[in-house]
Design an enzyme around this catalytic site. Structure first.
Site, PDB file in Angstrom:
ATOM      1  NE  ARG A 166      -2.341  -1.182   3.517  1.00 24.78           N
ATOM      2  CZ  ARG A 166      -1.867  -0.289   4.528  1.00 24.78           C
ATOM      3  NH1 ARG A 166      -2.120   0.975   4.335  1.00 24.78           N
ATOM      4  NH2 ARG A 166      -1.413  -0.676   5.689  1.00 24.78           N
ATOM      5  CE1 TYR A 220       0.555  -6.406  -2.131  1.00 18.89           C
ATOM      6  CE2 TYR A 220      -0.456  -4.353  -1.168  1.00 18.89           C
ATOM      7  CZ  TYR A 220       0.060  -5.632  -1.175  1.00 18.89           C
ATOM      8  OH  TYR A 220      -0.084  -6.151   0.168  1.00 18.89           O
ATOM      9  CE  LYS A 263      -6.151  -3.066   5.050  1.00 19.64           C
ATOM     10  NZ  LYS A 263      -6.238  -3.458   6.313  1.00 19.64           N
ATOM     11  CG  HIS A 299      -7.410  -2.020  10.549  1.00 21.37           C
ATOM     12  ND1 HIS A 299      -6.090  -1.422  10.752  1.00 21.37           N
ATOM     13  CD2 HIS A 299      -7.163  -3.194   9.698  1.00 21.37           C
ATOM     14  CE1 HIS A 299      -5.144  -2.456   9.951  1.00 21.37           C
ATOM     15  NE2 HIS A 299      -5.775  -3.357   9.339  1.00 21.37           N
ATOM     16  CB  SER A 349       1.468  -3.857  10.493  1.00 18.63           C
ATOM     17  OG  SER A 349       2.238  -2.610  10.479  1.00 18.63           O
ATOM     18  CB  CYS A 378       0.830  -6.365  16.766  1.00 20.10           C
ATOM     19  SG  CYS A 378       1.752  -4.742  17.235  1.00 20.10           S
ATOM     20  CB  THR A 436      -3.343 -12.882  10.518  1.00 19.42           C
ATOM     21  OG1 THR A 436      -3.407 -11.795  10.162  1.00 19.42           O
ATOM     22  CG2 THR A 436      -4.113 -14.174   9.841  1.00 19.42           C
ATOM     23  CG  ASP A 475      -7.646  -6.356   7.646  1.00 24.74           C
ATOM     24  OD1 ASP A 475      -6.613  -6.034   8.475  1.00 24.74           O
ATOM     25  OD2 ASP A 475      -7.561  -6.116   6.685  1.00 24.74           O
ATOM     26  CG  ASN A 484       3.372  -6.422   1.996  1.00 20.82           C
ATOM     27  OD1 ASN A 484       2.686  -6.886   3.064  1.00 20.82           O
ATOM     28  ND2 ASN A 484       2.692  -5.497   1.313  1.00 20.82           N
ATOM     29  NE  ARG A 516       0.105  -8.529   2.420  1.00 21.30           N
ATOM     30  CZ  ARG A 516      -0.656  -7.777   3.454  1.00 21.30           C
ATOM     31  NH1 ARG A 516      -1.803  -8.083   3.911  1.00 21.30           N
ATOM     32  NH2 ARG A 516      -0.256  -6.660   3.862  1.00 21.30           N
ATOM     33  CG  ASN A 566      -1.011 -13.861  23.215  1.00 23.25           C
ATOM     34  OD1 ASN A 566      -0.124 -13.739  23.974  1.00 23.25           O
ATOM     35  ND2 ASN A 566      -0.857 -13.809  21.883  1.00 23.25           N
TER      36      ASN A 566
HETATM   37  C1  OXD Z   1      -2.873  -3.989   6.304  1.00 22.69           C
HETATM   38  C2  OXD Z   1      -3.234  -5.133   5.689  1.00 22.69           C
HETATM   39  O1  OXD Z   1      -1.894  -3.532   5.941  1.00 22.69           O
HETATM   40  O2  OXD Z   1      -4.533  -5.712   6.208  1.00 22.69           O
HETATM   41  O3  OXD Z   1      -3.421  -3.722   7.499  1.00 22.69           O
HETATM   42  O4  OXD Z   1      -2.915  -5.420   4.544  1.00 22.69           O
HETATM   43 MN    MN Z   2      -5.051  -4.769   7.930  1.00 25.76          MN
END
Ligand code: OXD
Ligand code: MN
Length: 590
Positions: A69, A197, A206, A226, A248, A250, A253, A277, A372, A374, A502
């Protein structure tokens, strides 16, 4: 096709602008999608992977300069700069339209314009919203089919209603200098040009589900966040839902698809994934807050995903998945990425397309997959997908969790005093940079509600909207918490095991929501009593848990100074409640 005049008029206008050779409506039928996959493989846009090992899976490689992004080229074009606020890039709408129209002019000559009607949220759900994306990329079509609900059923649901989000994407020559990702919230319009992308071109994600939707939510009295959504099932079979927002890197997912530690599994605890997400939140008929995941797939970061770190995500990618910018194992035409296992393929194609000896290549410090890179995987592939995933009414939210990566500041977990304080906790969320990213390590980046690049209007007005929602929810509001899995000791070692463990923290959170457990009120909110953090089977002493839950007033007062500076940029738009909360925190710490 459709008789919807608003859609047809806009399509005519965009056709005249982009001048495509032909127009193809995406119906959602499998035969049409299969023909598109074949066409993309014939032109080299996609590669068909090993259909025995990875049935229905394909590979795509983007341009080297088009791998993420682009926040510096993302604009919120509201009539005034003040509406977009100090954090968003802004340009006056007519000026931006004029600039973009030049870029789109004749951009699809000799190409096909695909018309993708799509629904964010289950088709026909009261939460759902419809978009139509025009694109000249088959890759975009096939990703949108995974990430959203697509086709004729969506046009039927829209009927002759003019209420849809207009999304135009043209790939052009992916020129980074002329790349624009633009939202016009008042016009419900998104325009993306010169990228191919994911986050820049899958406009439902987003651009719509966060930027446009956050603006619509503010006007219509709901929220676009988010956040992941997970259901935690206890041994009695009761499921409670948690939404959580993290910057991001952290482990968002991983938390969404958490596997409980063995002894909790044996007792009957389970985690169900509703979303990884984005959450759309509305007040339900009973006055509680309900969440849906507006997406239908996961657009996940591949590197680091393994059987150990996220078995469920990995399983989700085993069929009907599109991989972007990972490496190919040429021995069996499958995929590989850093962290999948310790055996990089010798006979590999790295993400840019060069044939390499993957073992030597990685030993020399190179990455086979782009960091990055995916996977785009259907959510229904996920072994722990919730039975409520398609529930048009959403799931009731018991707790909202904010988190960040803080070496010294935040304790493992704390609870806010109330919704207003919780809004402050979200608004002051931050993460420290890691060695993985370029630049200085340990720099605090404020990322309110993990929405810094995703709020489609002034961040200060967004906080006001949070406060207003809290007033409407009253005592039915979810409780708000903050977690930090990344606290470090004086030797710079992580103090908490993280991942599946967690779950122990999530159990404390839900016990607090049910009033089953006490807590200590301190300067920052409610912190657990040491004895209430379940450490069964963990090699951790009481002193270590105490240290994990401790608060260093000096460190916190430094953070207060940082927050003061951060808040200053919002001027008199900053809600008074936020300034008051900051003063209270400072007073408590002193
Ligand atoms: C982000 C994504 O960048 O979910 O937050 O790809
Ligand atoms: Mn995201």
């Amino acid at each position: 096709m459709t008789k919807n005049q608003a859609v047809l008029n806009w399509l005519e206008e965009m056709k005249a602008l982009c001048n495509p050779e032909k127009i193809v409506w995406i119906t959602g039928e499998e035969a049409q999608l299969e023909a598109l996959r074949e066409e993309a493989c014939a032109t080299g846009e996609m590669i068909k992977l090993n259909q025995e090992k990875l049935p229905g899976c394909y590979y795509h490689r983007t341009a080297e300069n088009d791998v993420a992004r682009v926040e510096d080229r993302t604009f919120i074009c509201t009539p005034t700069k003040e509406e977009a606020g100090p954090i968003n890039n802004w340009m006056e709408p007519s000026e931006m339209y004029a600039k973009l129209n030049k870029l789109y002019k004749d951009s699809m000559v000799g190409r096909t314009m695909y018309v993708i009607p799509y629904s964010m949220g289950p088709v026909g759900s009261p939460f759902s919203k419809i978009g139509v994306e025009l694109t000249d990329s088959i890759y975009v079509v096939l990703n949108m089919v995974i990430m959203t609900r697509v086709g004729d059923k969506v046009m039927e649901a829209l009927g002759d209603n003019a209420d849809f989000v207009k999304c135009l994407h043209a790939k052009r020559d992916v020129d980074p200098e002329e790349r624009y990702i633009v939202q016009f919230p008042q016009d419900k319009t998104i325009m993306s040009v010169n990228s191919a992308y994911g986050g820049n071109v899958l406009l439902g994600k987003k651009c719509f589900a966060l930027r446009i939707a956050s603006y619509l939510g503010m006007q219509e009295g709901w929220m676009a966040e988010h956040m992941l959504i997970l259901g935690l099932e206890n041994p009695k079979g009761e499921v409670k839902y948690i939404c959580a927002a993290f910057p991001s890197a952290c482990g968002k997912t991983n938390l969404a698809m958490l596997i409980p530690p063995e002894y909790l599994k044996e007792k009957g605890y389970k985690v169900w994934t509703v979303g990884d997400d984005i959450a759309w939140l509305r007040i339900g008929p009973d006055g509680r807050l309900y969440a849906i995941n507006p997406e239908a797939g996961f657009f996940g970061v591949a590197p680091g995903t393994s059987v150990k770190t996220n078995f469920n995500a990995l399983e989700a990618t085993k069929k009907n998945t599109i991989f972007t910018n990972v490496a190919i194992n040429n021995d069996d035409n499958t995929v590989w990425w850093e962290g999948l296992d310790k055996n990089p393929p010798v006979n590999a194609t790295e993400w840019k397309g060069a044939l390499v000896n993957g073992k030597e290549y990685t030993e020399a410090g190179n990455k086979l997959a782009h960091p990055n890179s995916r996977f785009t995987a259907p959510a229904i592939n996920c072994p722990c997908i919730s039975s409520e995933f398609e529930n048009p009414m959403g799931v009731p939210v018991s707790a909202i969790v904010f988190g960040g990566r803080r070496a010294k500041c935040a304790p493992l977990v704390y609870q806010s005093r109330d919704w207003e304080h919780g809004t402050f906790v979200g608004a002051t969320m931050a993460s420290e940079t890691t060695a993985a990213a370029a630049g200085a390590v340990g720099v605090v980046r404020r990322d309110p509600m993990a929405m810094k690049p995703f709020v489609g209007y002034n961040m200060a007005s967004y906080w006001q909207h949070w406060l207003d929602m809290g007033k409407k929810l009253g005592d039915k509001a979810p409780k708000i918490f903050h977690v930090n899995w990344f606290r470090k000791d004086e030797n710079d070692d992580f103090m908490w095991p993280g991942f599946g463990d967690n779950m122990r923290v999530l159990n404390w959170i839900l016990d607090r929501c049910d009033g089953k457990v006490g807590a200590k009120e301190c300067a920052i909110g409610y912190v657990p009593d040491v004895a209430d953090i379940d450490v069964e089977g963990l090699d951790m002493t009481t002193e270590e848990i105490e240290a994990l839950l401790s608060i260093d007033n000096k460190v916190w007062l430094e953070d207060v100074e940082n927050i003061k500076e951060y808040f200053a940029q919002f001027g008199d738009k900053l809600p008074k409640e936020m300034a008051d909360q900051l003063a209270t925190l400072e007073g408590n710490l002193k």
